[in-house]
Write an enzyme that holds these catalytic residues in place. Sequence first.
Site, PDB file in Angstrom:
ATOM      1  N   CYS A  69      12.750  11.937   7.521  1.00 54.20           N
ATOM      2  CA  CYS A  69      12.629  11.481   8.906  1.00 54.20           C
ATOM      3  C   CYS A  69      13.950  11.548   9.662  1.00 54.20           C
ATOM      4  O   CYS A  69      13.980  11.792  10.869  1.00 54.20           O
ATOM      5  CB  CYS A  69      12.071  10.068   8.953  1.00 54.20           C
ATOM      6  SG  CYS A  69      13.027   8.871   8.004  1.00 54.20           S
ATOM      7  N   GLY A  95      -4.800   3.279  -1.849  1.00 59.15           N
ATOM      8  CA  GLY A  95      -5.843   3.606  -0.894  1.00 59.15           C
ATOM      9  C   GLY A  95      -5.349   4.424   0.262  1.00 59.15           C
ATOM     10  O   GLY A  95      -4.145   4.651   0.430  1.00 59.15           O
ATOM     11  N   GLY A  96      -6.273   4.859   1.091  1.00 60.17           N
ATOM     12  CA  GLY A  96      -5.965   5.645   2.262  1.00 60.17           C
ATOM     13  C   GLY A  96      -5.949   4.798   3.512  1.00 60.17           C
ATOM     14  O   GLY A  96      -5.598   3.619   3.494  1.00 60.17           O
ATOM     15  N   VAL A 115      -7.709   1.246   3.622  1.00 63.52           N
ATOM     16  CA  VAL A 115      -6.962   0.148   3.000  1.00 63.52           C
ATOM     17  C   VAL A 115      -5.830  -0.299   3.922  1.00 63.52           C
ATOM     18  O   VAL A 115      -5.591  -1.497   4.100  1.00 63.52           O
ATOM     19  CB  VAL A 115      -6.423   0.586   1.627  1.00 63.52           C
ATOM     20  CG1 VAL A 115      -5.375  -0.396   1.111  1.00 63.52           C
ATOM     21  CG2 VAL A 115      -7.564   0.688   0.629  1.00 63.52           C
ATOM     22  N   GLY A 116      -5.130   0.657   4.526  1.00 66.25           N
ATOM     23  CA  GLY A 116      -4.068   0.295   5.453  1.00 66.25           C
ATOM     24  C   GLY A 116      -4.574  -0.514   6.630  1.00 66.25           C
ATOM     25  O   GLY A 116      -3.962  -1.516   7.017  1.00 66.25           O
ATOM     26  N   GLU A 127       9.741   1.899  10.678  1.00 65.23           N
ATOM     27  CA  GLU A 127      10.650   3.051  10.652  1.00 65.23           C
ATOM     28  C   GLU A 127       9.785   4.287  10.791  1.00 65.23           C
ATOM     29  O   GLU A 127       9.015   4.631   9.894  1.00 65.23           O
ATOM     30  CB  GLU A 127      11.451   3.050   9.347  1.00 65.23           C
ATOM     31  CG  GLU A 127      12.676   3.946   9.403  1.00 65.23           C
ATOM     32  CD  GLU A 127      12.422   5.284   8.756  1.00 65.23           C
ATOM     33  OE1 GLU A 127      12.282   6.267   9.527  1.00 65.23           O
ATOM     34  OE2 GLU A 127      12.361   5.366   7.531  1.00 65.23           O
ATOM     35  N   LYS A 165       0.869  -1.181   0.000  1.00 68.80           N
ATOM     36  CA  LYS A 165       0.000   0.000   0.000  1.00 68.80           C
ATOM     37  C   LYS A 165       0.900   1.223   0.000  1.00 68.80           C
ATOM     38  O   LYS A 165       1.371   1.674   1.035  1.00 68.80           O
ATOM     39  CB  LYS A 165      -0.924   0.060   1.216  1.00 68.80           C
ATOM     40  CG  LYS A 165      -2.021   1.129   1.049  1.00 68.80           C
ATOM     41  CD  LYS A 165      -2.539   1.686   2.347  1.00 68.80           C
ATOM     42  CE  LYS A 165      -1.731   2.864   2.817  1.00 68.80           C
ATOM     43  NZ  LYS A 165      -1.800   4.069   1.945  1.00 68.80           N
ATOM     44  N   GLU A 195       8.597  16.315  15.824  1.00 65.86           N
ATOM     45  CA  GLU A 195       9.004  16.295  14.427  1.00 65.86           C
ATOM     46  C   GLU A 195       8.154  17.296  13.642  1.00 65.86           C
ATOM     47  O   GLU A 195       6.933  17.189  13.601  1.00 65.86           O
ATOM     48  CB  GLU A 195       8.837  14.888  13.851  1.00 65.86           C
ATOM     49  CG  GLU A 195       9.387  14.728  12.455  1.00 65.86           C
ATOM     50  CD  GLU A 195       9.317  13.291  11.964  1.00 65.86           C
ATOM     51  OE1 GLU A 195      10.292  12.818  11.370  1.00 65.86           O
ATOM     52  OE2 GLU A 195       8.268  12.639  12.189  1.00 65.86           O
TER      53      GLU A 195
END
Length: 476
Positions: free
Chosen positions: A278, A201-202, A205-206, A244, A170, A377
Amino acid sequence: MKQLNEHYIGGARRTVRHKETILVRDSATEAPLAQVHLGDASDVADAVLAAQQALAGWQHIGAAGRASYLLGIAAALEDCATDLANEISREVGMPLKLSQRIQVDMPIAAWRATAALAETFRFVSDVGNSRVTMVPVGVVAAITPWNYPLHQITAKLAPALLAGCTVVLKPSELAPSATVRLMAACEAAGVPPGVVNIVSGGAAVGEALVSHPEVRMVSFTGSTAVGRKVAAAAAGDMKRLSMELGGKSAAVVLPGADLGQAVKATVSSCFLNSGQTCSATTRLIVARETYAQCRQLLADAAAAMTPGDPAEPGTRIGPLLSAQQRERVLTHIAEAERAGFDRIAGGSEAPVPTSGYFVAPTIFGNVAPDSRLANEEVFGPVLAVLSYDTVDEAIALANGTAYGLAATVWGPDATALDVANALRAGQVDVNGARFNPAAPFGGFGMSGVGREGGIYGLEEFLEPKSIQLPASALQA
């Protein structure tokens, strides 16, 4: 404007049935680039089934056979490298000259480097009277972000495939070009049906992918906040996790360091990809007596990084991904301004191009260690400068966040190495040492679990299985 309305499931492209879409815009001009059609849980179920059905055959061809497909994918991606670099630059905002090298050329090299591990990695070894076999985990869910789209896909997909796993990917719907090119590369390389499956998908879907009972591992790159949810969803089935996540990496400048070199490298790291990295060094930790000198060096370095069109050869810093990302970064900047920190460069009112999602490169000094700017962050071009009186205090400041992804140390070699050993970070660069793609990449604490890169990334997708044998069997 492109209509991106296909999944890749079971070796074939399928038209997306679900009606939900999102609009992707050019980060520099705000012009529409593509309408991306999003899948749903039924697409995930089809993709996982295809991956299950392909698993035994994919494992059977052996590591050398699997490596040949990785090389085929690399060759196909190389054929479209120039176009892909342009597409990613328009989506994400990275200047084109960097996009070509970092967003495209490096991932292609990683496909080939991973394939080469088939010749050196020991999938079977004898330990005493045990035969230890490294067994593929099974069906892997790979969920990747938008900031380095092809790189992040490669870091998961290449080692998972070499290990003998099949994958449901995804990718981020916000930077879709790499996904379109990957589909074509899999077709060109003749990857067997079901080995690689891609569902656009967004969040829905995840969530369906992470919670699917036949998925045995989740490899996720993204924010720590989303990572917590992924880990919780995966825990019910005891899925293996490789994650990660975020970072708030420190650059520690010790007495005796080359201040010019340290400042230049830190600013370059912090503002790389407009701060959408990151592992960027977003905290500069300097001795109090050198603050005034560093301040001037920082101001000069920021002044040389005028935001501009990423397609222009002279541009060093481009826009952010989207209006939403820009507003998030500006919120952090406004809060730092209200806190009264020393604004060295940029700020919320600094001039930027009128179209596109630009934020001026911003640096704040005398930042309070307990502030949001020093601990959260930002994911934009914002650097926080903190000061110390002793080396022990510098180490404490560097380790004073929940994150532990990366760090850099600048100073006399022996002292710098001692400080590097004291830092809680997954990878530490000393005095500008170059990045090593074969070394493990990953973080401590809230920066995640597991590692990517080299044999360490390959091992994430393998389970060690030991079979105890009598001496006669071992000798045979």
